[in-house]
Motif scaffolding. Structure first.
Motif, PDB file in Angstrom:
ATOM      1  N   UNK A 268       0.727  -1.245   0.031  1.00 38.93           N
ATOM      2  CA  UNK A 268      -0.171   0.196   0.431  1.00 38.93           C
ATOM      3  C   UNK A 268       1.021   1.266   0.142  1.00 38.93           C
ATOM      4  N   UNK A 269       1.929   1.178   1.050  1.00 38.69           N
ATOM      5  CA  UNK A 269       3.146   2.234   0.257  1.00 38.69           C
ATOM      6  C   UNK A 269       3.103   2.464  -0.258  1.00 38.69           C
ATOM      7  N   UNK A 270       3.677   1.514  -1.365  1.00 35.57           N
ATOM      8  CA  UNK A 270       4.225   1.841  -2.950  1.00 35.57           C
ATOM      9  C   UNK A 270       3.378   1.862  -3.357  1.00 35.57           C
ATOM     10  N   UNK A 271       2.366   1.458  -3.358  1.00 35.46           N
ATOM     11  CA  UNK A 271       1.358   2.491  -3.845  1.00 35.46           C
ATOM     12  C   UNK A 271       0.880   3.681  -3.908  1.00 35.46           C
ATOM     13  N   UNK A 272       0.824   4.026  -2.893  1.00 36.05           N
ATOM     14  CA  UNK A 272       1.365   5.741  -2.672  1.00 36.05           C
ATOM     15  C   UNK A 272       1.584   6.339  -3.118  1.00 36.05           C
ATOM     16  N   UNK A 273       3.726   5.839  -3.285  1.00 33.55           N
ATOM     17  CA  UNK A 273       4.171   6.708  -3.360  1.00 33.55           C
ATOM     18  C   UNK A 273       4.776   6.265  -5.210  1.00 33.55           C
TER      19      UNK A 273
END
Length: 461
Positions: A268-273
């Protein structure tokens, strides 16, 4: 019940039934010859309508779902609507060894292609034929001995099991708190030794050291390029994942993507970034395989109602109805019959089966269909309140006449810790008294190696 004391029952005296039986055997032989050893990249005559590329653990497989209902829902949908013109790809961090273990534990379908060991191994079909060109490509600037030498300098790294140490993958466990520092330092040391490597951290515990050109995303890009060169670029590609080592899948240009609802924070953090504004990547509200089904509907990629979700096929008609759907529908009915989830009414099986048809049991015993229907009546509810399930795999069909289809598939039954399977071939005719349906003319089954039950008396259809 079946009697295994005889090899073959006498043929029906009616010449129509006898002629149909011989016709079935003839078509069966032609079907086997035409489909034998067909290369997996050439299984489809043209481009795949859809390629689903899915991680396994906690994406396709929900380990918190002991009944595997999400997976079974996906299986029924895939075999009914997609197997004939689409491709299923599993992309997993598992090595071939523990991948095969999972297949014994869970009702997984047979994929057309398996990407394993975090994108360092690509294998095709049920025989798992290796893509040696891919492995040769990964040899560039890769030296496994140097990797093991350098990783040995980090006491924070705990090697994973021997099965997970692969020619192009060296794998460890490392605490989340220590992971970032270890990754930075190890990357610098390997770069000084002249290696182009990639360090992939996932599930907040696993660290994989791979060649620079490896990874789930690179393996998928390689496959898509092969399809493009062959003039068979898929119409749509859907990638599915839940953890950090799936992130690269979502970076492949032109794909749709679904992060299942239970996706880990690292993804999810990868997606947000990296992909917050990409409308072709969604975070599903459903877990695992149910999230994949949800994404198919969200992106309008094809049918997204599993036959398992249809309780009454008489009241709920589907838009796509074919021989594959017929097979899936019947075995759902048969499972529910054994579990007493449908009323005991013999009208349906009597309408489905040709009265002069035959059923060749996997033991080799030939039975008149009418006898099998009588046995079926006695089995109503014998699995009530149990975890008895049926699913089919690798459904393929060929039209062998103006109104006749030959359908081949694996049929599996599970009950408790037991699992049994057989290769099944069915001759179907659309000259049916069943509205919008087929008549089952003949059926032939053969046990899959090591899959026969000790008690074969209640194995039917």
């Amino acid at each position: 019940m079946f009697s295994c004391s005889v090899n073959v029952l006498p043929k029906a005296k009616d010449t129509v039934g006898s002629d149909l039986h011989n016709e079935f055997l003839f078509f069966l032989l032609l079907f086997i010859i035409s489909r034998a050893d067909r290369p997996i990249m050439d299984r489809l005559d043209g481009s795949a309508h859809l390629i689903i590329v899915s991680d396994l653990d906690f994406t396709m497989v929900d380990h918190l779902d002991p009944d595997n209902l999400g997976l079974l829902r996906f299986n029924a949908m895939w075999e009914a609507y997609y197997r004939q013109d689409s491709l299923l790809v599993f992309s997993t961090g598992r090595s071939p060894t523990i991948y095969k273990q999972l297949r014994k534990e869970k009702p997984l379908l047979t994929p057309d292609i398996a990407i394993m060991s975090v994108g360092t191994e690509i294998m095709y079909g049920e025989s798992m034929i290796r893509d040696e060109d891919w492995e040769q490509f990964l040899n560039k600037n890769w030296n496994r001995e140097i990797v093991t030498e350098e990783t040995a300098q980090f006491p924070e790294l705990t090697p994973q099991s021997e099965t997970e140490q692969r020619p192009h993958k060296v794998s460890f466990f490392v605490d989340k708190i220590k992971a970032l520092k270890v990754i930075r330092s190890l990357s610098e040391r390997l770069e000084k030794r002249g290696l182009d490597v990639k360090l992939v951290y996932s599930n907040e515990t696993a660290l994989d050291v791979l060649p620079k050109g490896a990874g789930k995303g690179q393996a998928l890009a390689y496959l898509l390029e092969k399809f493009k060169i062959d003039g068979k670029m898929p119409v749509n590609t859907l990638v599915c994942g839940d953890s950090g080592n799936d992130a690269e899948l979502f970076s492949v240009p032109g794909v749709y993507g679904v992060m299942v609802s239970n996706a880990q924070e690292e993804l999810l953090q990868w997606h947000a970034a990296n992909a917050r504004n990409n409308p072709n990547i969604i975070h599903a509200t459903e877990r695992c395989a149910a999230g994949i089904i949800q994404a198919i509907g969200n992106f309008s990629l094809g049918p997204n109602v599993s036959p398992r979700d249809i309780r009454d096929f008489q009241k709920c008609k589907v838009e796509i109805f074919n021989s594959s759907h017929e097979v899936v529908k019947f075995y759902l009915f048969y499972e529910r019959w054994r579990r007493a989830e449908v009323a005991k009414n013999m009208q349906t099986p009597k309408l489905i089966f040709f009265p002069l048809g035959t059923f060749v049991h996997p033991s080799g015993v030939e039975q008149p269909v009418n006898h099998c229907i009588d046995v079926m009546a006695r089995l109503h509810g014998d699995k009530q309140g149990t975890n008895y399930r049926i699913w089919v795999d690798r459904v393929s069909s060929a039209q062998v006449g103006s109104d006749t289809w030959l359908v081949k598939f694996y049929k599996w039954e599970s009950f408790g810790e037991e699992r049994h399977g057989c290769l099944t071939t069915v001759l179907l005719s659309s000259k049916a008294e069943v509205p919008d349906g087929f008549t089952w003319m003949h059926m032939h089954q053969t046990w899959l190696e090591g899959s026969e039950p000790k008690d074969q008396t209640t194995w039917l259809f």
